[in-house]
Design an enzyme around this catalytic site. Sequence first.
Site, PDB file in Angstrom:
ATOM      1  N   ARG A  52       9.315 -28.738 -35.973  1.00 48.16           N
ATOM      2  CA  ARG A  52       8.694 -28.404 -37.262  1.00 48.16           C
ATOM      3  C   ARG A  52       8.959 -29.504 -38.289  1.00 48.16           C
ATOM      4  NH1 ARG A  52      10.048 -22.668 -40.010  1.00 48.16           N
ATOM      5  NH2 ARG A  52      11.982 -23.755 -40.533  1.00 48.16           N
ATOM      6  N   LYS A 151       7.097 -28.005 -44.660  1.00 45.79           N
ATOM      7  CA  LYS A 151       8.344 -27.636 -45.341  1.00 45.79           C
ATOM      8  C   LYS A 151       8.793 -28.850 -46.142  1.00 45.79           C
ATOM      9  CE  LYS A 151      12.529 -25.020 -44.304  1.00 45.79           C
ATOM     10  NZ  LYS A 151      12.381 -24.051 -45.384  1.00 45.79           N
ATOM     11  N   GLU A 184       3.847 -14.324 -47.725  1.00 48.66           N
ATOM     12  CA  GLU A 184       5.255 -14.268 -47.290  1.00 48.66           C
ATOM     13  C   GLU A 184       6.119 -14.081 -48.525  1.00 48.66           C
ATOM     14  OE1 GLU A 184       6.471 -18.072 -45.704  1.00 48.66           O
ATOM     15  OE2 GLU A 184       5.303 -19.174 -47.186  1.00 48.66           O
TER      16      GLU A 184
HETATM   17  N1  PMP Z   1       8.922 -18.957 -45.496  1.00 49.25           N
HETATM   18  C1  PMP Z   1       9.442 -19.880 -46.307  1.00 49.25           C
HETATM   19  C2  PMP Z   1       8.666 -20.299 -47.499  1.00 49.25           C
HETATM   20  C3  PMP Z   1      10.702 -20.440 -46.037  1.00 49.25           C
HETATM   21  O1  PMP Z   1      11.211 -21.371 -46.835  1.00 49.25           O
HETATM   22  C4  PMP Z   1      11.422 -19.995 -44.914  1.00 49.25           C
HETATM   23  C5  PMP Z   1      12.798 -20.525 -44.641  1.00 49.25           C
HETATM   24  N2  PMP Z   1      12.771 -21.779 -44.027  1.00 49.25           N
HETATM   25  C6  PMP Z   1      10.841 -19.020 -44.080  1.00 49.25           C
HETATM   26  C7  PMP Z   1       9.591 -18.525 -44.403  1.00 49.25           C
HETATM   27  C8  PMP Z   1      11.536 -18.551 -42.848  1.00 49.25           C
HETATM   28  O2  PMP Z   1      11.508 -19.550 -41.872  1.00 49.25           O
HETATM   29  P1  PMP Z   1      12.667 -19.696 -40.787  1.00 49.25           P
HETATM   30  O3  PMP Z   1      12.710 -18.403 -40.030  1.00 49.25           O
HETATM   31  O4  PMP Z   1      12.240 -20.827 -39.939  1.00 49.25           O
HETATM   32  O5  PMP Z   1      13.924 -19.945 -41.524  1.00 49.25           O
END
Ligand code: PMP
Length: 285
Positions: A52, A151, A184
């Site tokens: 990622r 990200k 989200e």
């Molecule tokens: N959405 C956002 C905007 C985030 O910053 C994160 C944390 N990285 C997540 C969802 C959850 O992703 P992950 O399970 O990979 O930590």
Amino acid sequence: MPRIIFMNDRLVPEDEAKVSVFDHGLLYGDGVFEGLRSYSGTVFRLDAHLDRLWASARAICLEIPLSKATVAKAVNDTLAANKLSDGYVRLVVTRGAGSLGLDPNRTTNPQVIVIADTISLYPREFYEQGLKIVTAATQRVQSAALSPRIKSLNYLNNIMAKLEGLRAGCVEALMLNHKGEVAECTGDNVFVVRSGVLLTPPPDAGILEGITRNAVMELARAAGIDCREATLTRHDLYTADECFLTGTAAEVIPVVDIDGRIIGAGTPGPVTKQLTTAFHALVRK
Ligand code: PMP
């Protein structure tokens, strides 16, 4: 005890871990990052996090100057140098120092930084009793403007929503996309359970495709729970039997109140509890 930080090619004490004031990561949020966790000395889904990170970097034309294998080793070495077997790792790649203009071609030396620290989870009562969250007025940024799948070091969109949540006395806030659909939370993905079916918004709803989200979907399917990506509205959340959030830091956390509507019975539901147990077993495997 000063922490030990990985900077580009070596481990240094935190006092020596410095970036230039001309770094475009600082000046423009031009860079990418990952948040990872180590359980009993093993980093959970390290390869998925590196994939990622590389995808985020590719999307912004940022070439990471190290190989994935080198960065993987740096993550493990940083945890070891800080004597952390259960810890949180922040992996950051900045665009590097350049001129004061936006032009990324006028930067040099992207900085690859690995910080390892102890993890501060939400208080235990949040897991036992469930979270109360609110919908933020700040929409998730549109994919056509800036894909939420990147990200990037620019998290202001999420921070604006987080501020709204905090002002309402909530540690998380729900974000909708420009169509008013559920996207989200500010740092977590969202799931609901309706009539035994597990539902979560698809990547094109404008979400970061969470690694915890994907792990929970796999666990659900392995347990015979029907699990689907679906467009969700706030109505779907308000009327769900259960709701929970997933994220690297939060793991799986129940939600029992959204915008003042009690979700299901107002306590963490059976599917949420089952998946929480399965997730804890998975990360320790
Ligand atoms: N959405 C956002 C905007 C985030 O910053 C994160 C944390 N990285 C997540 C969802 C959850 O992703 P992950 O399970 O990979 O930590």
